[in-house]
Write an enzyme that holds these catalytic residues in place. Structure first.
Site, PDB file in Angstrom:
ATOM      1  N   LYS A   1       0.868  -1.177   0.000  1.00 43.13           N
ATOM      2  CA  LYS A   1       0.000   0.000   0.000  1.00 43.13           C
ATOM      3  C   LYS A   1       0.900   1.220   0.000  1.00 43.13           C
ATOM      4  CE  LYS A   1      -4.231   1.550   2.327  1.00 43.13           C
ATOM      5  NZ  LYS A   1      -4.097   2.745   3.147  1.00 43.13           N
TER       6      LYS A   1
ATOM      7  N   LYS B   1      -1.962  -3.822  -9.263  1.00 37.76           N
ATOM      8  CA  LYS B   1      -1.899  -2.500  -8.639  1.00 37.76           C
ATOM      9  C   LYS B   1      -3.139  -1.703  -9.013  1.00 37.76           C
ATOM     10  CE  LYS B   1       1.236   0.562 -10.150  1.00 37.76           C
ATOM     11  NZ  LYS B   1       2.541   1.254 -10.258  1.00 37.76           N
TER      12      LYS B   1
ATOM     13  N   ASP C   1      15.056   6.650 -13.041  1.00 38.92           N
ATOM     14  CA  ASP C   1      14.695   6.533 -11.621  1.00 38.92           C
ATOM     15  C   ASP C   1      15.144   5.189 -11.062  1.00 38.92           C
ATOM     16  OD1 ASP C   1      13.673   7.487  -9.221  1.00 38.92           O
ATOM     17  OD2 ASP C   1      11.657   6.727  -9.601  1.00 38.92           O
TER      18      ASP C   1
END
Length: 394
Positions: free
Chosen positions: A69, A90, A187
């Site tokens: 979460k 997701k 990233d």
């Protein structure tokens, strides 16, 4: 692609078991028998997860287990009864409320649909909405992995050098494919490197990825600070695939040392930490920077380069040699991914015939125009129908 045979399953299984929170293959403690309700004529199933509706197509039969979460939403493991494969699904709630986040979601979907590589996480399904006109939440099913590199590094489980070497090799192998598709990840960090009990590693989270030829780079937050190269810290807009190589060097040293290499609190400290290790750049090494950046560096204290071998005496000298070449200040002198794969430290794993490239460069053409919320909805909806054509007329 074969990995290290020695202790692989045991070490990874123990490391995964030792983690908090539970890794993705494990249910969250105390969550059992989540009620399931058929909806929309039995074509969908609704689950109540943490007080939130989690609605998937009926092929994802109970049980379903929450495994994560975050700010983006909820992730659950579920079994696709048609393929008999467990996936990590997701839910991105209210996915179109923020245009930048919606674009990130669309970008990730299109990129991962384009790519096909053992070291890049695959999308298994994009679940269409029950009603096209009420399309607000996006559900993406990825192949399910056990944990991520951040959790492994933070666990107290020892890893052999063989494991660390194999993880590095797989990161570079996946990155070679990404760069060959004309894409920068932008990233890379331990949380975005997924692992399973066989030590298979897969790169994930392409929401910040960009095409390598693009010039207007600095429109979004890029690269978590600790893994950010000097050219980004100094606001260079002309950056290249070398930014990902720097990140990999930082990640590998964090894996070997079990703590971040450059844990800066802010941009200023981040630059100071990296210069304390690699030294103040020479005038020649600063040629690629603009005058403001050069002026800023010149007014800083002079830092002498430290010996990596002395600072990290427990690390194989061949590994140190590779890392030093990945962590060069000047991106033009930094090793490419292909150079890194061919480095002597990876000789036992390197096999150019088993390090595929992407045959078709990825196109970001869908981002050339300012997309409206409705246009992004339509594009993601079409991606869902590509996986689920039977839902075309819902």
């Amino acid at each position: 692609m074969d990995g290290p045979a020695q202790q692989t399953d045991t070490v990874m299984a123990e490391a995964a078991a030792a983690q908090q929170p539970a890794p993705p293959s494990q249910p969250v403690a105390g969550i059992d028998n989540i009620p399931a309700t058929l909806s929309h004529g039995g074509r969908f199933i609704q689950y109540n997860i943490f007080g939130n509706v989690f609605e998937v197509t009926a092929k994802y039969k109970p049980p379903i287990m929450p495994i994560g979460k975050g700010a983006y939403g909820i992730v659950c493991s579920a079994l696709n009864s048609e393929t008999n494969e467990h996936v990590a699904t997701k839910k991105i709630a209210n996915a179109f409320d923020n245009k930048i986040d919606a674009k990130r979601t669309l970008r990730e979907i299109k990129l991962l649909r384009h790519m096909d590589h053992e070291n890049i996480v695959a999308i298994r399904d994009i679940i269409p909405p029950p009603q096209r006109e009420a399309f607000n939440d996006v559900y993406i099913a990825y192949e399910l992995m056990d944990t991520d590199l951040h959790q492994i590094i933070r666990s107290n489980q020892g890893l052999s050098e063989e494991h660390c070497q194999y993880f590095l090799y797989q990161i570079l192998r996946g990155l070679k494919y990404i760069h060959s598709a004309n894409v920068l990840h932008r990233d890379l960090k331990p949380r975005n490197l997924l692992l399973n009990a066989n030590c298979d590693l897969k790169i994930c989270d392409f929401g910040l990825a960009r095409v390598t030829s693009e010039t207007d780079f600095m429109t979004e937050y890029v690269v978590t600070r600790w893994y950010r190269p000097p050219e980004l810290l100094l606001n260079s807009s002309d950056y290249t695939a070398a930014i990902d190589v720097w990140s990999v060097g930082c990640i590998f040293m964090e894996l070997m040392d079990r703590k971040p290499l450059f844990p800066g609190r802010d941009h200023v400290q981040q630059l100071r930490l990296l210069m304390e290790l690699i030294g103040t750049p020479s005038e020649a090494e600063m040629e690629f920077l603009n005058e403001n950046a050069k002026r800023y560096i010149r007014q800083l204290p002079l830092y002498r380069r430290q010996s990596f071998v002395e600072k990290f005496p427990h690390v194989n000298p061949a590994a140190i040699d590779l890392v030093e070449k990945m962590l060069t200040f000047d991106p033009r002198r930094r090793l490419t991914v292909e150079d890194a794969l061919a480095h002597p430290y990876l000789t036992s794993l390197h096999d150019i015939s088993d390090e595929p490239v992407c045959t078709t460069p990825f196109s970001f053409d869908f981002e050339q125009h300012a997309l409206t919320e409705e246009q992004m909805k339509e594009l993601i909806y079409r991606e869902g129908l590509a996986f689920n054509p039977e839902y075309q007329h819902m």
